[in-house]
Design an enzyme around this catalytic site. Structure first.
Site, mmCIF file in Angstrom:
data_model
loop_
_atom_site.group_PDB
_atom_site.id
_atom_site.type_symbol
_atom_site.label_atom_id
_atom_site.label_comp_id
_atom_site.label_asym_id
_atom_site.label_seq_id
_atom_site.Cartn_x
_atom_site.Cartn_y
_atom_site.Cartn_z
ATOM 1 N N ARG A 98 0.783 -1.119 0.111
ATOM 2 C CA ARG A 98 -0.107 -0.094 0.072
ATOM 3 C C ARG A 98 0.870 1.300 0.057
ATOM 4 O O ARG A 98 0.499 2.156 -0.896
ATOM 5 C CB ARG A 98 -1.142 0.024 1.183
ATOM 6 C CG ARG A 98 -1.649 1.258 1.286
ATOM 7 C CD ARG A 98 -3.227 1.258 1.262
ATOM 8 N NE ARG A 98 -3.591 0.682 0.048
ATOM 9 C CZ ARG A 98 -3.604 1.173 -1.386
ATOM 10 N NH1 ARG A 98 -3.344 2.469 -1.502
ATOM 11 N NH2 ARG A 98 -3.974 0.417 -2.242
ATOM 12 N N LYS A 133 1.989 25.055 -2.432
ATOM 13 C CA LYS A 133 0.728 24.242 -2.007
ATOM 14 C C LYS A 133 0.834 22.683 -2.188
ATOM 15 O O LYS A 133 0.264 21.931 -2.804
ATOM 16 C CB LYS A 133 -0.344 24.775 -2.624
ATOM 17 C CG LYS A 133 -0.557 26.121 -2.377
ATOM 18 C CD LYS A 133 -1.812 26.843 -3.033
ATOM 19 C CE LYS A 133 -2.172 28.087 -2.352
ATOM 20 N NZ LYS A 133 -3.300 28.925 -3.250
ATOM 21 N N LYS A 165 4.713 40.198 -1.563
ATOM 22 C CA LYS A 165 3.374 40.309 -2.038
ATOM 23 C C LYS A 165 2.807 41.617 -1.391
ATOM 24 O O LYS A 165 3.427 42.519 -0.701
ATOM 25 C CB LYS A 165 2.575 39.183 -1.338
ATOM 26 C CG LYS A 165 3.191 37.927 -2.159
ATOM 27 C CD LYS A 165 2.101 36.621 -1.756
ATOM 28 C CE LYS A 165 2.407 35.891 -0.559
ATOM 29 N NZ LYS A 165 1.924 34.750 -0.389
ATOM 30 N N GLU A 199 4.748 40.292 -6.706
ATOM 31 C CA GLU A 199 3.637 40.095 -7.023
ATOM 32 C C GLU A 199 2.853 41.461 -7.262
ATOM 33 O O GLU A 199 2.628 42.180 -6.386
ATOM 34 C CB GLU A 199 2.677 39.278 -6.037
ATOM 35 C CG GLU A 199 1.249 39.269 -6.207
ATOM 36 C CD GLU A 199 0.679 38.573 -4.900
ATOM 37 O OE1 GLU A 199 1.057 37.425 -4.392
ATOM 38 O OE2 GLU A 199 -0.498 39.107 -4.748
ATOM 39 N N ASP A 220 -0.861 38.838 -11.168
ATOM 40 C CA ASP A 220 -1.884 38.016 -10.103
ATOM 41 C C ASP A 220 -3.270 38.296 -10.572
ATOM 42 O O ASP A 220 -3.840 39.478 -10.564
ATOM 43 C CB ASP A 220 -1.455 38.243 -8.503
ATOM 44 C CG ASP A 220 -2.473 37.362 -7.872
ATOM 45 O OD1 ASP A 220 -2.624 36.151 -8.353
ATOM 46 O OD2 ASP A 220 -2.890 37.549 -6.650
#
Lengths: 297, 297, 297, 297, 297, 297
Positions: A98, A133, A165, A199, A220
């Site tokens: 597994r 992420k 940012k 950004e 963005d």
């Protein structure tokens, strides 16, 4: 970029998690002397990744397991294709099954989704990149899968490149500095090898950022028209990264605006596992059993 | 079931992964003395999970951060709802932000998907359970999220319950024993506290398994008619688990066949992260910035 | 950039190394109830670094120790100056003493040497940077000390920036590619945030490298004349790093050639520990004893 | 005394520090199939140490690397001498290069400095010993290097021998006991296998210490005359250790006073790395490149 | 000698072993808000050890637990005596209970047995010491318990003192050296702080060993007459250790032969756990329940 | 159930504890080139366990050691029987000796005691099981030894089965629920694979527990008459476990009452180490030396 040491550490921890004091079922049901051989088989089409990781899972349970690879990382694979073959003590093969599949399915899923994005922008010159992420603890694995799919990596962590940012800029300019001055000052505090990315949310922010000579500008959530205008305004003075609202449907149009880089969080946070199975024969006597296709609570 | 020690260990490792030698951007851009306060806000409706984990991320970066919870694990949440508030040194808040969100989004995503399945079977008496198809290294977290969503856990690992599948049975019976004899023999080798579950693929396998007095029988990939027939045949002599082909569309019908337990791999391997954001104010001076909604490569 | 987690982990390991099963002497000689207070005092002039690390050593042995800082990292310090004061159980203070001093002396030594180089090039616009020639296991600490001394960091590791050297170029061009083509090809395989630095040994290599548009060019072991020529040829198209043969005697002349960055391995591999001592009073009754100045086998 | 387990643990951690997610340059520039062979070569004269550690660095990156030793630990080496040869995948050889050199240079530097001290006292009967002033995390390595240089180790840590210094004696005698009584009492609390060493600053302290029958007496910062007087007074009733003010210039005279042991903190805290280089040939095609002699930020 | 760091590490690992993903029973049965208070009570007479370790178990599960000690390590305790009181969240108290008791019972058992041996030799001047026959992973704890019982520790490990036994001597003398020469040679290779102990099996081996001036001589499995003869022959020139055949019945006679040290493997390898219980009140409502006296599978 | 990974981790830690910076004696006394061969020999009769663990100790010190097993786990052994033979570098064999023996003696001691209990109940149908009263850090080893002796394991930890005791029931019923209602409610909160065991102290508690349909009922400290009555009343509706007052003298009578399971804490908390020795020959030249029979402080 995915080191042997990292594989052993993380796959080993996954095995400890999944069988902290062994596999009760295998121990109760399978004789210690039984041997098994198993094929890693693709049930669907896609892009393979994780071959070395798959192999490590078996070796970490029992060094007597041997795994023969039959497909390279990044290979296009089709339903029924054998990707690797493992042989060894049946208990060890069952115990590692597994965890081995889990890594291979997850990494191949990311590679497959990445490859779709890469094909979608083919010929445009834009590259598809991942984001931070990723799954906690698995970043190096998921990054390797993105590369296997033809994508590129963004910065690995908060420690190896700078991304300024809006809330950073707010702080930078709160004391009266202009955005340009603030960015120049930030650059002056950074190592010369540190990439400086900024950004921006609106076209009218571009000139101030460009005046500071940054390395990459992230546009963005820009409309296609604004992306085109941004690319033109930047004019090669910085790498242009598009971000926000990127899907398989929109990515081609975004790429055609002329941006250099398109970052896609979905590559790692939304890729479905690829359906790979392990066709297992124990002892030469039993019928092949498609264990991965069955539910494995 | 999710211990403090496990949270500290795993969230700490995620922070080391995401900022091995600190947050270059925060260090270059944010004064050491700046303070921040931030609200964890839901952008959508769903079920919350991960509050304690979210809080730990900030404390592990800097014990001076304090997190005030505003929603309990398992709470139904709606768009715009504040789930927790963190205050502390701005650098620490920025450094921990992504890891904290990552866990909260993932856990809330699992809780939300689980809650949908749970609502779908409401009133039927069937329980929704997870599987071992969890993210390597995060099983305890994902299991806690399933519980927050109203679901139940299946066995935690290969070490704490037995699941006999077809390839196991093949080995057990290869030497001439009947299935019943083989299961009785396996049971005799197991601790008395070990739950014995057997997977069957066809109705005609049931009698041999029932004769062995097992604890749970998994009916794998059965039609609705066969599930009903199986439930009737088993007649309360074992827990009945349905598995295979379970989706939000099919789960109600499956539950209405009378099965006790429905195992859903998708709860953990296919839940999308829930869209939670961190609305951040640095120093009291800047406008709130929805940092989680912005791309964060 | 030196995280709390890194400090706790590495200083904790140093304490385990120096007192794996406690401090036999303190346990045999000092009553458990005795208290101590101690001043960290500079014996010489220099630049301080390591205050937070010094404090952590005592807290990790016994959380009842409290350390009050009296000098900031990067501060110029003079003989006799008190840099920090620790109070706590005498046994704990004695047990942690050597490890605490060891880190503070080493880090302050690096900061002091760095500050000398930085002052030597003052006004020239060149920055002094460190290298990967750090002590195994202590890179983050030694890098923090370089920054405290007014220097800058180079890439942290092999994983966060690229440095192409002659033997790399040999491989790249072995198959027939030109240096320019090879570098362009390498860049195309790298993340867009990766800084690309190339080392050159002779002026005549510059044009091929410049044609590939790299980020930094390291002029290795160049004469002052060649450095000047190199700076002129590069003309702002890349950061210029000088390296090789850099000493406190030569660094000013090198800086005056107009290079941007001067890398100095000696900052970390040859800095002498700064002479800091711990003036200790046990129980309020004994005379201060300059324990660090005494030999401590 | 330097165990295989310690080598693997510490060198492994150094590799993780220097290439946490791999060697970007090697991965971008060197084909996976390229092979390398490299000689570890001394650029200067000295005493070698660290051969086993050097070899481990390559094996830990890739078990396919093989290292053939050509000089034993403790061997006198001369400029140009080949000390070991490594062959293996070029990427692995390049990735491990700096860490391997780092340990070998540091350990050989300590061995070389130690050997100088040892030669300086040749024939006097005094032995040169190290102190606890070692690099945090590397004590076992630096101690092995001291032994390779012909020196001896002092106590390994605070846990394995007792060293009573003036501030300890202050506490011991504060309650009214004499120094002799205090030492006798301390001895009575210690394991019978624990070596008891006492530091004295003045000749007139000797009788009280001798009356307590201690194992070693350290004469700290004594003049040559006082050392001679101390040796005579002690008269074989304890090991005599000289400490303080020991340099290559003074050590012979100190040894000739008749002391048994001379402890030298400089052996580990001030030894310069020995100039060793790695002459590398990749693929058989390129020219040897002296990579260690070049700057390696 | 038992450091806080060692306690946290080892007790923490024991908690992870005993409740890797929490206490299912407490979680299912006890409300999260319930509080508990519990007394650690001795059921028998003995010597207490492990108070700090007992307290750590609760704090490591939940820092909200507080433990108030009521007996010091080394105290004689009697049936019914309260040794410590813990209060905190009921779930945490229940989860930590067995691990906390386990350490306290084991350490107190060792302290109690040691105290019996110590009382048996009272007035003879012989000290009772432990051996390396401790439980793997728990040596520091068991050594602390021996000290609490009035015993002394022998060398901690193979790394901090030398014990030459017959098979060592066989090797040393195989090449033609005498035992005296061999021991002198071994001593010359050891650090000056290393205690040299030699084991002899027969009286006629003593002179050769004494000629080498060793620190301790172990008389192994000697009759009482031979012990007396050995003590006389050694005449204060080395510490005399008796070993072999030591029981509570024989130890007084052995001590009266005049030996200095009697080593007793049984202190750690054969001490029975002392019967301590935890009298627990949950929520103020329930009756005290003597949970440790009940079986706890 | 005792995984290779667990063996390597725990035996490795034991070696680090026993020789943190090597074996001073072996290093000082035994030439690096000397070879040794050694037989693990039983001095007494008993049941063997720990063969794989014994072998791992030598391999972890030096992979050049080879161990040939001569007795299987669970084998009955007699005095003088050779159980395994190890050959390898003499230093490594000596360094690993005590740790290897320690595990083998402890595990064989537990297996031997277990086998005595198992023989005592032969033919009754009752099984002998262990408890959670194991040595911290060694549970998996001690559990394997119980199995080698013919016993069975109880739940492994607090995380894998539920045991409701009187103080739990007190809390459950404090709010007004009956015992039956409380147990039904607890079961409803548990995973379906979790075994639910309830401890009762008196016969009159049985009906309420049986009404809740639990899996095992533990009859704690019951008289033989009450055990018989309990078995009859339960009538096969739950597994019956007897506990309390179990000794080798009483166990047969307890088993004959018809209980299914008898839990014996003594198996792990009171088993004496089995007397195994290592007969060692160094270099082929020395006489065999029974090192384990000699004291080994």
């Amino acid at each position: 970029m995915l080191t042997r040491r990292e594989i052993d550490r993380t796959v080993g921890a996954a095995l400890d998690e999944d069988a902290p004091w062994g596999d009760l079922t295998a121990d109760a049901v399978i004789p210690a002397s039984a041997r098994a051989s198993a094929d890693l088989v693709s049930r669907v089409s896609g892009t393979f990744s994780g071959g070395e990781v798959f192999a490590a899972a078996f070796a970490l349970v029992d060094p007597e397991c041997t795994v023969t690879p039959a497909a390279a990382d990044g290979a296009a694979i089709s339903p029924g294709q054998v990707l690797a073959t493992v042989t060894g003590p049946a208990r060890a093969v069952l115990t590692a099954e597994r965890v081995a599949l889990n890594f291979a399915q997850r990494m191949s899923g990311i590679a497959t989704l990445t490859a779709r994005y890469v094909r979608a922008v083919e010929g445009t010159g834009a590259r598809i990149v991942d984001t931070r992420k990723t799954t906690p603890g698995l970043r190096a694995f998921e990054r390797a899968a993105v590369r296997a799919g033809g994508g590129f990596n963004h910065r690995f962590s908060l420690s190896d490149a700078v991304m300024v940012k809006d809330n950073h800029l707010g702080v930078l300019t709160a004391a009266g500095a202009t955005v340009t001055e603030a960015l120049v000052a930030a650059r002056a505090r950074l190592p010369h090898t540190t990439h400086l990315e900024v950004e921006v949310d609106r076209l009218d922010q571009l000139d101030a950022v460009l005046a500071a000579r940054v390395d990459t500008i992230m546009l963005d959530n820009f409309s296609l028209d604004d992306l085109r205008a941004g690319v033109e305004r930047i004019g090669g003075r910085a790498v242009v990264e598009a971000s926000g609202g990127v899907t398989l449907e929109t990515v081609r149009a975004i790429a055609e605006t002329g941006v250099d880089v398109i970052s896609v969080g979905a590559l790692t946070h939304s890729a479905a596992a690829l359906d790979l199975g392990l066709d297992l024969v124990i002892d030469g006597g039993a019928e092949p059993a498609a264990s991965a296709a069955s539910p494995t609570p």
